[in-house]
Design a protein around this motif. Structure first.
Motif, PDB file in Angstrom:
ATOM      1  N   GLU A 102      29.905  38.682  30.704  1.00 37.45           N
ATOM      2  CA  GLU A 102      31.062  37.957  31.219  1.00 37.45           C
ATOM      3  C   GLU A 102      31.665  38.691  32.406  1.00 37.45           C
ATOM      4  O   GLU A 102      31.504  39.914  32.542  1.00 37.45           O
ATOM      5  N   ALA A 103      32.354  37.938  33.261  1.00 40.96           N
ATOM      6  CA  ALA A 103      33.068  38.533  34.389  1.00 40.96           C
ATOM      7  C   ALA A 103      34.508  38.777  33.959  1.00 40.96           C
ATOM      8  O   ALA A 103      35.249  37.829  33.689  1.00 40.96           O
ATOM      9  N   ALA A 104      34.897  40.031  33.869  1.00 41.75           N
ATOM     10  CA  ALA A 104      36.248  40.394  33.437  1.00 41.75           C
ATOM     11  C   ALA A 104      37.119  40.694  34.642  1.00 41.75           C
ATOM     12  O   ALA A 104      36.680  41.357  35.586  1.00 41.75           O
ATOM     13  N   HIS A 105      38.354  40.205  34.613  1.00 41.98           N
ATOM     14  CA  HIS A 105      39.347  40.610  35.605  1.00 41.98           C
ATOM     15  C   HIS A 105      39.926  41.965  35.188  1.00 41.98           C
ATOM     16  O   HIS A 105      40.290  42.144  34.029  1.00 41.98           O
ATOM     17  N   VAL A 106      40.042  42.884  36.113  1.00 36.33           N
ATOM     18  CA  VAL A 106      40.690  44.166  35.834  1.00 36.33           C
ATOM     19  C   VAL A 106      42.197  43.937  35.787  1.00 36.33           C
ATOM     20  O   VAL A 106      42.852  44.187  34.773  1.00 36.33           O
ATOM     21  N   ARG A 107      42.758  43.482  36.879  1.00 44.15           N
ATOM     22  CA  ARG A 107      44.154  42.991  36.863  1.00 44.15           C
ATOM     23  C   ARG A 107      44.077  41.526  36.476  1.00 44.15           C
ATOM     24  O   ARG A 107      43.428  40.727  37.155  1.00 44.15           O
ATOM     25  N   TRP A 108      44.709  41.147  35.379  1.00 42.46           N
ATOM     26  CA  TRP A 108      44.581  39.807  34.854  1.00 42.46           C
ATOM     27  C   TRP A 108      44.961  38.754  35.882  1.00 42.46           C
ATOM     28  O   TRP A 108      45.927  38.917  36.636  1.00 42.46           O
ATOM     29  N   TRP A 109      44.222  37.664  35.889  1.00 47.02           N
ATOM     30  CA  TRP A 109      44.491  36.552  36.791  1.00 47.02           C
ATOM     31  C   TRP A 109      45.920  36.048  36.590  1.00 47.02           C
ATOM     32  O   TRP A 109      46.604  35.686  37.553  1.00 47.02           O
ATOM     33  N   ALA A 110      46.375  36.036  35.340  1.00 45.94           N
ATOM     34  CA  ALA A 110      47.727  35.556  35.034  1.00 45.94           C
ATOM     35  C   ALA A 110      48.806  36.420  35.673  1.00 45.94           C
ATOM     36  O   ALA A 110      49.953  35.991  35.798  1.00 45.94           O
ATOM     37  N   PHE A 111      48.451  37.644  36.093  1.00 40.25           N
ATOM     38  CA  PHE A 111      49.428  38.550  36.697  1.00 40.25           C
ATOM     39  C   PHE A 111      49.039  38.891  38.133  1.00 40.25           C
ATOM     40  O   PHE A 111      49.196  40.016  38.585  1.00 40.25           O
ATOM     41  N   GLY A 112      48.540  37.881  38.826  1.00 39.38           N
ATOM     42  CA  GLY A 112      48.262  38.035  40.248  1.00 39.38           C
ATOM     43  C   GLY A 112      46.932  38.657  40.585  1.00 39.38           C
ATOM     44  O   GLY A 112      46.673  38.948  41.753  1.00 39.38           O
ATOM     45  N   GLY A 113      46.078  38.856  39.594  1.00 29.83           N
ATOM     46  CA  GLY A 113      44.769  39.441  39.865  1.00 29.83           C
ATOM     47  C   GLY A 113      43.882  38.466  40.623  1.00 29.83           C
ATOM     48  O   GLY A 113      43.690  37.325  40.180  1.00 29.83           O
ATOM     49  N   PRO A 114      43.334  38.856  41.775  1.00 27.69           N
ATOM     50  CA  PRO A 114      42.522  37.939  42.573  1.00 27.69           C
ATOM     51  C   PRO A 114      41.115  37.761  42.001  1.00 27.69           C
ATOM     52  O   PRO A 114      40.632  38.580  41.224  1.00 27.69           O
ATOM     53  N   ASP A 115      40.483  36.671  42.384  1.00 27.18           N
ATOM     54  CA  ASP A 115      39.094  36.419  41.998  1.00 27.18           C
ATOM     55  C   ASP A 115      38.165  37.102  42.996  1.00 27.18           C
ATOM     56  O   ASP A 115      37.348  36.455  43.662  1.00 27.18           O
ATOM     57  N   ASP A 116      38.302  38.418  43.114  1.00 20.98           N
ATOM     58  CA  ASP A 116      37.508  39.204  44.061  1.00 20.98           C
ATOM     59  C   ASP A 116      36.620  40.185  43.310  1.00 20.98           C
ATOM     60  O   ASP A 116      36.937  40.617  42.197  1.00 20.98           O
ATOM     61  N   ILE A 117      35.528  40.567  43.951  1.00 18.12           N
ATOM     62  CA  ILE A 117      34.599  41.505  43.326  1.00 18.12           C
ATOM     63  C   ILE A 117      35.289  42.827  43.012  1.00 18.12           C
ATOM     64  O   ILE A 117      35.022  43.442  41.970  1.00 18.12           O
ATOM     65  N   ASP A 118      36.220  43.266  43.882  1.00 20.86           N
ATOM     66  CA  ASP A 118      36.862  44.553  43.622  1.00 20.86           C
ATOM     67  C   ASP A 118      37.960  44.451  42.558  1.00 20.86           C
ATOM     68  O   ASP A 118      38.668  45.415  42.292  1.00 20.86           O
ATOM     69  N   ASN A 119      38.088  43.287  41.921  1.00 19.77           N
ATOM     70  CA  ASN A 119      38.945  43.126  40.751  1.00 19.77           C
ATOM     71  C   ASN A 119      38.125  42.671  39.547  1.00 19.77           C
ATOM     72  O   ASN A 119      38.676  42.204  38.550  1.00 19.77           O
ATOM     73  N   GLY A 120      36.814  42.815  39.641  1.00 15.37           N
ATOM     74  CA  GLY A 120      35.949  42.320  38.577  1.00 15.37           C
ATOM     75  C   GLY A 120      35.035  43.373  37.997  1.00 15.37           C
ATOM     76  O   GLY A 120      34.721  44.380  38.634  1.00 15.37           O
ATOM     77  N   LEU A 121      34.638  43.135  36.751  1.00 16.67           N
ATOM     78  CA  LEU A 121      33.640  43.959  36.065  1.00 16.67           C
ATOM     79  C   LEU A 121      32.713  43.037  35.300  1.00 16.67           C
ATOM     80  O   LEU A 121      33.172  42.071  34.675  1.00 16.67           O
ATOM     81  N   CYS A 122      31.442  43.326  35.328  1.00 12.02           N
ATOM     82  CA  CYS A 122      30.511  42.646  34.442  1.00 12.02           C
ATOM     83  C   CYS A 122      30.530  43.401  33.120  1.00 12.02           C
ATOM     84  O   CYS A 122      30.212  44.600  33.081  1.00 12.02           O
ATOM     85  N   LEU A 123      30.934  42.724  32.052  1.00  9.92           N
ATOM     86  CA  LEU A 123      31.025  43.369  30.743  1.00  9.92           C
ATOM     87  C   LEU A 123      30.367  42.499  29.684  1.00  9.92           C
ATOM     88  O   LEU A 123      30.386  41.266  29.779  1.00  9.92           O
ATOM     89  N   CYS A 124      29.800  43.139  28.665  1.00 11.76           N
ATOM     90  CA  CYS A 124      29.320  42.388  27.509  1.00 11.76           C
ATOM     91  C   CYS A 124      30.533  41.847  26.757  1.00 11.76           C
ATOM     92  O   CYS A 124      31.665  42.296  26.966  1.00 11.76           O
ATOM     93  N   SER A 125      30.311  40.881  25.884  1.00  6.39           N
ATOM     94  CA  SER A 125      31.423  40.212  25.205  1.00  6.39           C
ATOM     95  C   SER A 125      32.287  41.197  24.424  1.00  6.39           C
ATOM     96  O   SER A 125      33.520  41.100  24.427  1.00  6.39           O
ATOM     97  N   LEU A 126      31.657  42.159  23.736  1.00 11.07           N
ATOM     98  CA  LEU A 126      32.413  43.140  22.952  1.00 11.07           C
ATOM     99  C   LEU A 126      33.310  43.973  23.854  1.00 11.07           C
ATOM    100  O   LEU A 126      34.513  44.119  23.607  1.00 11.07           O
ATOM    101  N   HIS A 127      32.752  44.527  24.910  1.00 16.54           N
ATOM    102  CA  HIS A 127      33.524  45.428  25.751  1.00 16.54           C
ATOM    103  C   HIS A 127      34.545  44.681  26.606  1.00 16.54           C
ATOM    104  O   HIS A 127      35.578  45.246  26.966  1.00 16.54           O
ATOM    105  N   HIS A 128      34.285  43.414  26.901  1.00 20.57           N
ATOM    106  CA  HIS A 128      35.301  42.594  27.579  1.00 20.57           C
ATOM    107  C   HIS A 128      36.525  42.458  26.685  1.00 20.57           C
ATOM    108  O   HIS A 128      37.668  42.644  27.120  1.00 20.57           O
ATOM    109  N   LYS A 129      36.320  42.136  25.416  1.00 19.18           N
ATOM    110  CA  LYS A 129      37.436  41.989  24.476  1.00 19.18           C
ATOM    111  C   LYS A 129      38.195  43.308  24.339  1.00 19.18           C
ATOM    112  O   LYS A 129      39.433  43.344  24.377  1.00 19.18           O
ATOM    113  N   LEU A 130      37.477  44.426  24.187  1.00 14.66           N
ATOM    114  CA  LEU A 130      38.130  45.722  24.026  1.00 14.66           C
ATOM    115  C   LEU A 130      38.848  46.146  25.307  1.00 14.66           C
ATOM    116  O   LEU A 130      39.885  46.817  25.253  1.00 14.66           O
ATOM    117  N   PHE A 131      38.325  45.747  26.458  1.00 11.18           N
ATOM    118  CA  PHE A 131      38.970  46.047  27.737  1.00 11.18           C
ATOM    119  C   PHE A 131      40.289  45.294  27.846  1.00 11.18           C
ATOM    120  O   PHE A 131      41.319  45.863  28.246  1.00 11.18           O
TER     121      PHE A 131
END
Length: 300
Positions: free
Chosen positions: A197-226
């Protein structure tokens, strides 16, 4: 009266992207109770522990109290409070709410609208989820408050002034070469990635942009824990693991605690790494407690 506009405009304390989901959590909880008993009230002493648990699980990392939204939500026109003394909240202090028998419930006009429009409750709930929490937490948050929602209608409920970029997922997964940045997982069925999954580092709901430098490719488990603040990313682009996380099994050690201090996998050369501002926001607003020291090498 447009209740969706009113819900979207909830007044919240905010500074530098600070998370303050107190009112949204109370409203989600109240909507769930409305489903059970449309005429019932929420006596503060009876629901305080439930609300405190929700704030501890889904609220900001710092200590907070459910007395704040119980009192202040009245000013948004969607909530009312009555006490043993009559109408009106006695204030935002825990002692006052307890001693006066403070009882809150959705405002009369909102309760009437929910009765007239059977789908309004679900639309409000999804709007609250979209505006204040990442998608990875929506399902479990509904379960936590006891909210039953019908399948979502077509179209998003987020205000049209800001739309998500549908290309972000593919751009982020490509940048990280379809591998989890934390553990390296790269599972596929045929040519189709599964559990990535593509995870937002700064959440989209709090102004996080849909940019690569705000994204991480994470497995489902680590996305949830992140998104739950168990995992984070340090200034040196290494994995942070919260000291608050406890797991004694071999699986917990292998999949979580052993990640402490591990360098991120990716992104590929020539791709922007996570921006410092986004890493800093996640560390301040989502990551819980202090990070563990780097895990010792296997056999060391």
């Amino acid at each position: 009266m447009n209740w969706l506009d009113r819900i979207a405009a909830l007044r919240q304390w905010a500074r530098n992207g600070t998370r303050a989901p107190h009112k949204p959590l109370l409203l989600l909880y109240a909507l769930a109770r409305f489903q059970e008993d449309a005429d019932g009230g929420l006596r503060y002493t009876a629901v305080e522990q439930d609300l405190q648990s929700l704030l501890a699980e889904y609220g900001p990392p710092h200590k907070t109290t459910p007395a704040y939204p119980f009192h202040h939500l009245v000013s948004d026109g969607v909530w009312e409070v009555r006490t043993d003394r009559g109408d009106g909240s006695p204030g935002s202090g825990v002692r006052e709410l307890r001693q006066t028998g403070a009882t809150g419930r959705l405002a009369p006009e909102l309760r009437a609208a929910l009765r007239r429009e059977p789908d309004l409750l679900g639309r409000i709930a999804r709007l609250l989820l979209d505006l204040h929490f990442p998608p990875s937490l929506h399902g479990e948050l509904c379960e936590a408050v006891g909210l039953e929602l019908e399948p979502a209608e077509s179209g998003r409920l987020v205000p049209a002034r800001r739309q998500r970029d549908p290309r972000m997922r593919e751009l982020v997964l490509t940048a990280y070469e379809y591998r989890c940045a934390f553990c390296g997982y790269d599972g596929r069925i045929g040519t189709v990635p599964v559990g990535l999954e593509a995870a937002h580092v700064r959440w989209w709901a709090f102004g996080g942009p849909d940019d690569i430098d705000n994204g991480l490719c994470l497995c489902s488990l680590h996305h949830k824990l992140f998104d739950k603040g168990v995992l984070g990313v340090g200034d040196d682009h290494r994995v942070l693991v919260s000291r608050r996380f406890v797991g004694h099994s071999a699986a917990a050690r292998q999949h979580v605690t052993a990640l402490a201090g591990r360098p991120l996998t990716g992104p590929q050369p020539g791709t922007r790494r996570i921006a410092a501002a986004h890493r800093d926001w996640h560390t301040r607003q989502v990551f819980r407690g202090e990070p563990r020291p780097a895990a010792a090498p296997a056999g060391g």
